[in-house]
Each structure stands twice: as structure tokens, then as C-alpha cells.
Design a protein around this motif. Sequence first.
Motif, PDB file in Angstrom:
ATOM      1  N   PHE A 170       0.737  -1.270  -0.030  1.00  0.00           N
ATOM      2  CA  PHE A 170       0.041   0.165   0.109  1.00  0.00           C
ATOM      3  C   PHE A 170       1.002   1.100   0.116  1.00  0.00           C
ATOM      4  N   PHE A 171       2.036   1.013   0.640  1.00  0.00           N
ATOM      5  CA  PHE A 171       2.874   2.401   0.635  1.00  0.00           C
ATOM      6  C   PHE A 171       4.154   2.447  -0.342  1.00  0.00           C
ATOM      7  N   SER A 172       4.125   1.741  -1.459  1.00  0.00           N
ATOM      8  CA  SER A 172       5.121   1.675  -2.279  1.00  0.00           C
ATOM      9  C   SER A 172       4.354   2.344  -3.541  1.00  0.00           C
ATOM     10  N   SER A 173       5.377   3.144  -4.206  1.00  0.00           N
ATOM     11  CA  SER A 173       4.836   3.749  -5.326  1.00  0.00           C
ATOM     12  C   SER A 173       6.035   3.705  -6.524  1.00  0.00           C
ATOM     13  N   GLY A 174       5.538   4.029  -7.653  1.00  0.00           N
ATOM     14  CA  GLY A 174       6.563   4.132  -8.644  1.00  0.00           C
ATOM     15  C   GLY A 174       7.564   5.410  -8.626  1.00  0.00           C
ATOM     16  N   PHE A 175       6.807   6.497  -8.173  1.00  0.00           N
ATOM     17  CA  PHE A 175       7.632   7.588  -7.907  1.00  0.00           C
ATOM     18  C   PHE A 175       8.732   7.461  -6.732  1.00  0.00           C
ATOM     19  N   PHE A 228       7.371   0.580 -17.072  1.00  0.00           N
ATOM     20  CA  PHE A 228       8.361   1.017 -16.224  1.00  0.00           C
ATOM     21  C   PHE A 228       7.936   1.271 -14.705  1.00  0.00           C
ATOM     22  N   PHE A 229       6.729   1.989 -14.796  1.00  0.00           N
ATOM     23  CA  PHE A 229       6.282   2.344 -13.690  1.00  0.00           C
ATOM     24  C   PHE A 229       5.837   1.068 -12.681  1.00  0.00           C
ATOM     25  N   PHE A 230       5.672  -0.065 -13.261  1.00  0.00           N
ATOM     26  CA  PHE A 230       5.599  -1.173 -12.668  1.00  0.00           C
ATOM     27  C   PHE A 230       6.880  -1.762 -11.868  1.00  0.00           C
ATOM     28  N   VAL A 231       7.922  -1.622 -12.452  1.00  0.00           N
ATOM     29  CA  VAL A 231       9.059  -2.117 -12.210  1.00  0.00           C
ATOM     30  C   VAL A 231       9.520  -1.062 -11.135  1.00  0.00           C
ATOM     31  N   MET A 232       9.358   0.286 -11.305  1.00  0.00           N
ATOM     32  CA  MET A 232       9.695   1.156 -10.312  1.00  0.00           C
ATOM     33  C   MET A 232       8.785   0.748  -9.079  1.00  0.00           C
TER      34      MET A 232
END
Length: 488
Positions: A170-175, A228-232
Amino acid sequence: MKFREHPLRIMRYSAKNLWLLIFPLLRGISVLKFDLSGIYRWVKGAWLDLAVIGIIIIYGYIQWHFSEISIDGNQLCRKKGILFRMKTVMPFDSVSSAAEETLFFLIPFKAVSIRLDTGAGFYKSADLKLLVKRKTADEIMGHIPDVKKENAVKDIPKPGIVSIMLFSVFFSSGFSGVVYIAAFFFKGGDIAKDIFSIAFEKVTQQAEIIYSRLLSGIPKAAAMAALFFFVMWLISFIRNLLIYAWFAISADRDFINVSFGLLKRRKHRIRTEHINYIDLRQNLIMKICGAFTVNISCPGYGYDSHLPVIFPMGNSKKPGLFVKRGEEVMKYRPARTSFFSYAGVPFFSIIAVSLLYHFSDYLLWDDRGLWKFLAVMAYIPLVWLVMVKIAALLISGITVYSDIIVIRSVVGTVFHTVTAKKENIAMVQINRNIIQRIFRKCTVVIWFTGETPSRYKVKGLWLKEGRNISKMLIPIPETTVDKSNWHK
């Protein structure tokens, strides 16, 4: 009783003078010729390079030698400096949070980092940070009060691996994953670049295979961006798992012990009377499921590398995490007619996207497939945001008890339930824009004390209620911000 920091600290003191290496670098460039004469001139002058390196190391050693730590009764003293001596005295009774950090590669050297923080000091920086031997760390931490086992709270839930994984999800993000990779490049240099380049090449190859077999109907740029955002996000998820692994908590009436981390093991001791407020955080899915994560605002706990969490993931059925609130005095909720104060921006954004898609044939180019894809990609976050803001309208509010206050509000897409003592409120603001002035409504903004600016606001309250809240919390004339006159 006197101590010195760990000898490894010499390298840190020496690092402050690495700029002196510019002279060996310039000399090397001046004689850089890959022939026998060039190599001979470089070797002949190598003593100068060694002398510069020696000066850097000797200076670091002198700095380390003149840095002393002593325990005098119930206070810690630190002296440092060569020509100008600086003495820092920190009473153990004033320590709000004490942290003991052990990096895995420093374990063979028996080196431990100690962070001590009080209610004073600079923005998000440790008031006193030391790198000491294990024996010295134990001596220092022995003077800081700990949780008493006989008085420990018995019903605090024990965070398990599922709790840690859900928290990381819940507290992981691509950014944050992008930020982490940027920091990895910045600190790792060429080695990091080579590692990431190899990994990126392999990922790209696999992405081409997946795209050709499964995603051929989706624009390639969109598929690659999503990948890309999934990998990040995955990088951020793994990082959170490493940070919060082996999470453990114990507490009594006066202190809280929190420990977590795999590669860097952190052990915190927190004085409960120095906690500014408790913050239960949720997103919409967690709200529906009744799950939450518990955070606190306390000097020294929750700096840049980790969140100020004391319980990663819980639910409302588990006891032991709530503050005794005493007698309820008054409860204030936003007016149900304040829909547009909460959901107005995403609601009208959906209408704007619909209009743009409807008239897309008249724009610069005609590609209904592309415009449809862009419209759908815009609808998803906007619809989600409308749902969040509607839930915020139904849930937000301010409840005043005899000695504490509870604020329910939304910051972005995160729901916050903040519980604080009235004495920790720094300021109450009543904001009114032009529309709110017409309908006699306002936004109440409550600021709390702490090292970092923290505020929570509830929109859509009646002006009369806002003034009552201000008088109950801070019985002085409120600070009124009239946004309608800002343009003047």
C-alpha cells in the motif's frame, strides 16, 4: 567516563578534505602520456600524491582524536574541534527519541550508529549522531530509560510478515522507486550505472517478448510506460520490505520500543510524553477493509529514510492501539452540501476529459484509438479521486474531547485520523474563499507542534462551527485568512 568514536569515523572526518585530491588529479593529467617517459614522470612525483593522501588521513585522525564523548551523571557531553572547541551537553531526560542503527557490513567492525533527538534542533536532523563501538553504544543506551517488562502493554498486536507485506504494497509507489534509483545512481556512480544497464537490457528484452505476445493491441509507448512504473513500484516494494522487515514493538505507559530492518537494523526508544500526535493512515481500500497503519509525530522518529510508523498494518478489531479520549465535548462534520469543496476538481475534470474526447475529431490530428486510450487513462485516476473525495466528505470531521482532539481528514488520497493533546496545537486558522463567503462556510486548518510543519484541514464546515472550534482549542482571536482579497 570518557569514550571516543569508532576508529572508522576517521574516514568520515577525512572525507571532508577529499577536495585536496584535485592536486594529484591535475598533476596526473599534466604528465598523462602512455609512454615510458610519461610513466616515469608520474612515478617520480608519486610522493606528492601520497603526501596529499597522508595529509587527508592525518587530519581525519586528529579530528577523531580531539572528538571526545563523556557521560557525566545524567547527561551526555561531546567535545570536538581542534583550534575552536565546541561542547554539546544533552541531558538524558530531555531525549525524545534514541535510535541505535547497525549496518550489516559494519557488524564485523562492531560499529554502531547512535542518534539522539530532543524537541529542539534543526529540521529533520539528529541533534547528536555518533558512530561508536558496541560496548560504548550499550553504555550510552543504558542511561536512556527503557520499556519495563512488568509494566508492558500486553495486548499490542505483533506485526507479522503478512502485515509487513501489506504495508509495503500500500505504501510503495513508482515515484519513490524512481527517486531510489536516482539516489542509487548518484551514490554508486559507474558501478551502479553498469549494474542497472545490464538489468535494464534484460528487462527490455523480456518486455519486447511480452508485448509481442500479449499486449500487441495496446500502443507500445503506453505498454512500456506501464511496465516502467510497475518496475519502479516493485523496486519501492522491495526496498520497503528490507526497511521494515522483522518489525517488533513493545510499550509501557512511558516508553515505546520499535525495531525493524534487515540490512540496517534500527532500534528506537521513544518517550511517549514527547509524542506530538498519533496518526492512523488509510487509503480507500484499507478504509473499506477496516485496516490502518499507525504513525506518530515525535522528534527523531521517522526521518528521510523511513516513515514514522509504529504499527505497519492493523484493523479496528485489535485492541491496544487507541488513546483514551475521555468525555466528548463537541463533534463537527462538513455540511453535506459541500460536495464541490471536496470532489469539485476531479468531477469537473471528468467532464472536461469527456468534452475533449467528444470533440477530438476537430483537434490537431484524427486518431480515435489514441484519443480513446488517453481518455480511459485519464478517467481511471479521476474516478478514483472522486470516490476518495466523496468518502472524505462523509468521514471528515473534528471531535473535541475534554483534553484531546481528533481530526479526520484526507491529504491527497490518504485518510488521516489524528489524535493529539490540545496542548500540542500550535495554531488554528479559518480560511474562506469567495464561494465559502457566500454560503457562510469555511475551512479549519489546525497546525501542530513538531520539528516539521504539520497541518490538517477540514473543509466545508459552517463558519459558526469553525469559530467555535477555534475558541475551544485556542481561546484567543483566531487567525482568519480571507482568500478573496489575496489578489489585492
